[in-house]
Write a protein that holds these residues in place. Structure first.
Motif, PDB file in Angstrom:
ATOM      1  N   ARG A  10      14.209  47.609  29.175  1.00 14.68           N
ATOM      2  CA  ARG A  10      14.158  46.406  28.337  1.00 14.68           C
ATOM      3  C   ARG A  10      15.406  45.545  28.520  1.00 14.68           C
ATOM      4  N   VAL A  11      16.565  46.188  28.550  1.00 14.45           N
ATOM      5  CA  VAL A  11      17.816  45.435  28.733  1.00 14.45           C
ATOM      6  C   VAL A  11      17.839  44.803  30.120  1.00 14.45           C
ATOM      7  N   TRP A  12      17.380  45.536  31.140  1.00 11.23           N
ATOM      8  CA  TRP A  12      17.334  45.000  32.497  1.00 11.23           C
ATOM      9  C   TRP A  12      16.444  43.765  32.545  1.00 11.23           C
ATOM     10  N   ARG A  13      15.315  43.812  31.863  1.00 11.02           N
ATOM     11  CA  ARG A  13      14.403  42.664  31.859  1.00 11.02           C
ATOM     12  C   ARG A  13      15.020  41.462  31.152  1.00 11.02           C
ATOM     13  N   ARG A  14      15.762  41.712  30.083  1.00 13.85           N
ATOM     14  CA  ARG A  14      16.434  40.609  29.396  1.00 13.85           C
ATOM     15  C   ARG A  14      17.479  39.952  30.292  1.00 13.85           C
ATOM     16  N   HIS A  15      18.250  40.764  31.003  1.00 12.19           N
ATOM     17  CA  HIS A  15      19.251  40.203  31.917  1.00 12.19           C
ATOM     18  C   HIS A  15      18.580  39.431  33.056  1.00 12.19           C
ATOM     19  N   ALA A  16      17.476  39.951  33.562  1.00 14.84           N
ATOM     20  CA  ALA A  16      16.753  39.258  34.631  1.00 14.84           C
ATOM     21  C   ALA A  16      16.179  37.930  34.123  1.00 14.84           C
ATOM     22  N   ALA A  17      15.682  37.913  32.884  1.00 13.44           N
ATOM     23  CA  ALA A  17      15.178  36.664  32.303  1.00 13.44           C
ATOM     24  C   ALA A  17      16.299  35.646  32.140  1.00 13.44           C
ATOM     25  N   ALA A  18      17.473  36.110  31.726  1.00 11.94           N
ATOM     26  CA  ALA A  18      18.615  35.202  31.600  1.00 11.94           C
ATOM     27  C   ALA A  18      19.033  34.666  32.962  1.00 11.94           C
ATOM     28  N   ALA A  19      18.973  35.514  33.995  1.00  9.75           N
ATOM     29  CA  ALA A  19      19.303  35.058  35.351  1.00  9.75           C
ATOM     30  C   ALA A  19      18.330  33.981  35.810  1.00  9.75           C
ATOM     31  N   LEU A  20      17.065  34.194  35.556  1.00  8.39           N
ATOM     32  CA  LEU A  20      16.051  33.207  35.943  1.00  8.39           C
ATOM     33  C   LEU A  20      16.219  31.914  35.163  1.00  8.39           C
ATOM     34  N   ALA A  21      16.485  32.024  33.874  1.00  4.14           N
ATOM     35  CA  ALA A  21      16.648  30.826  33.043  1.00  4.14           C
ATOM     36  C   ALA A  21      17.898  30.036  33.422  1.00  4.14           C
ATOM     37  N   SER A  22      18.947  30.722  33.861  1.00  2.00           N
ATOM     38  CA  SER A  22      20.198  30.023  34.173  1.00  2.00           C
ATOM     39  C   SER A  22      20.143  29.249  35.485  1.00  2.00           C
ATOM     40  N   THR A  23      19.074  29.394  36.255  1.00  2.00           N
ATOM     41  CA  THR A  23      18.941  28.585  37.473  1.00  2.00           C
ATOM     42  C   THR A  23      18.694  27.115  37.142  1.00  2.00           C
ATOM     43  N   VAL A  24      18.453  26.815  35.875  1.00  2.00           N
ATOM     44  CA  VAL A  24      18.245  25.429  35.452  1.00  2.00           C
ATOM     45  C   VAL A  24      19.525  24.611  35.656  1.00  2.00           C
ATOM     46  N   PHE A  25      20.684  25.232  35.446  1.00  2.00           N
ATOM     47  CA  PHE A  25      21.945  24.499  35.545  1.00  2.00           C
ATOM     48  C   PHE A  25      22.176  23.920  36.941  1.00  2.00           C
ATOM     49  N   PRO A  26      22.133  24.716  38.008  1.00  2.00           N
ATOM     50  CA  PRO A  26      22.320  24.087  39.323  1.00  2.00           C
ATOM     51  C   PRO A  26      21.200  23.109  39.669  1.00  2.00           C
ATOM     52  N   ALA A  27      19.981  23.381  39.191  1.00  2.00           N
ATOM     53  CA  ALA A  27      18.871  22.474  39.481  1.00  2.00           C
ATOM     54  C   ALA A  27      19.097  21.098  38.865  1.00  2.00           C
ATOM     55  N   VAL A  28      19.618  21.051  37.643  1.00  2.28           N
ATOM     56  CA  VAL A  28      19.891  19.762  36.991  1.00  2.28           C
ATOM     57  C   VAL A  28      20.970  19.003  37.752  1.00  2.28           C
ATOM     58  N   PHE A  29      22.016  19.701  38.173  1.00  2.00           N
ATOM     59  CA  PHE A  29      23.090  19.019  38.898  1.00  2.00           C
ATOM     60  C   PHE A  29      22.634  18.556  40.282  1.00  2.00           C
ATOM     61  N   VAL A  30      21.751  19.303  40.922  1.00  3.71           N
ATOM     62  CA  VAL A  30      21.212  18.859  42.214  1.00  3.71           C
ATOM     63  C   VAL A  30      20.362  17.606  42.021  1.00  3.71           C
ATOM     64  N   GLN A  31      19.540  17.584  40.965  1.00  5.83           N
ATOM     65  CA  GLN A  31      18.744  16.384  40.677  1.00  5.83           C
ATOM     66  C   GLN A  31      19.639  15.183  40.408  1.00  5.83           C
ATOM     67  N   ALA A  32      20.693  15.395  39.621  1.00  4.76           N
ATOM     68  CA  ALA A  32      21.610  14.297  39.321  1.00  4.76           C
ATOM     69  C   ALA A  32      22.325  13.822  40.577  1.00  4.76           C
ATOM     70  N   MET A  33      22.703  14.752  41.448  1.00  2.00           N
ATOM     71  CA  MET A  33      23.367  14.384  42.703  1.00  2.00           C
ATOM     72  C   MET A  33      22.427  13.572  43.595  1.00  2.00           C
ATOM     73  N   LEU A  34      21.166  13.989  43.690  1.00  4.36           N
ATOM     74  CA  LEU A  34      20.211  13.257  44.518  1.00  4.36           C
ATOM     75  C   LEU A  34      19.952  11.852  43.975  1.00  4.36           C
ATOM     76  N   LEU A  35      19.881  11.727  42.647  1.00  4.21           N
ATOM     77  CA  LEU A  35      19.680  10.410  42.050  1.00  4.21           C
ATOM     78  C   LEU A  35      20.891   9.507  42.290  1.00  4.21           C
ATOM     79  N   ALA A  36      22.094  10.050  42.107  1.00  6.90           N
ATOM     80  CA  ALA A  36      23.303   9.254  42.348  1.00  6.90           C
ATOM     81  C   ALA A  36      23.415   8.879  43.822  1.00  6.90           C
ATOM     82  N   ASN A  37      23.046   9.795  44.708  1.00  7.63           N
ATOM     83  CA  ASN A  37      23.087   9.504  46.142  1.00  7.63           C
ATOM     84  C   ASN A  37      22.083   8.413  46.507  1.00  7.63           C
TER      85      ASN A  37
END
Length: 154
Positions: A10-37
């Motif tokens: 259960r703890v492993w699954r929670r950590h894996a879910a947090a890892a998957l959810a935290s990929t939003v941060f680089p994705a937002v910055f990549v989108q912002a970089m592409l828009l600014a570019n």
């Protein structure tokens, strides 16, 4: 009562879910970089200004490398959560790694929210960022939540 293996899973699954959810941060910055570019490559010419369009896009010229660096730095979040998930899956203690990663994510949220608000469909990006932080908070605070000790119905 759950066995140790079930609790670890259960703890492993929670950590894996947090890892998957935290990929939003680089994705937002990549989108912002592409828009600014895009704004840099397609300058807006102001009539009567005699400028080549660079003056109107000066902020975007600065934003492109900043968003690129932020996207690379934010790759640290899924990596740290992945390390926590991997070590938990092996039965090794991770101690304060989830709490440290959560604090870093909350600090990054302060930078990522303005960037997400500048994007098209900003409501989706902002919601995803806040949801990723809530998942991280729930995983980090889960061991500190009080356990139910009542014996149940008599």
């Amino acid at each position: 009562m759950a066995t140790t293996a079930e609790a670890t899973t259960r703890v492993w699954r929670r950590h894996a879910a947090a890892a998957l959810a935290s990929t939003v941060f680089p994705a937002v910055f990549v989108q912002a970089m592409l828009l600014a570019n895009w704004h840099v490559e397609h300058p807006v010419f102001v009539p009567g200004d005699d400028s080549p369009g660079i003056a109107a896009n000066g902020g975007n010229l600065i934003a492109v490398p900043m968003f690129a660096v932020a996207a690379i730095v934010c790759l640290l979040f899924p990596l740290l959560w992945g390390i926590a998930a991997f070590r938990t899956g092996q039965g090794k203690a991770v101690k304060d790694l989830p709490a440290i990663t959560t604090v870093l994510q909350v600090v990054a949220l302060l930078v990522a929210l303005p960037a997400a608000m500048s994007l098209p469909y900003n409501w989706a990006d902002v919601t995803a960022l806040v949801a990723a932080d809530l998942v991280a908070l729930s995983v980090a605070l889960r061991p500190r939540w009080p356990r139910r000790t009542s014996p149940g119905p008599a």
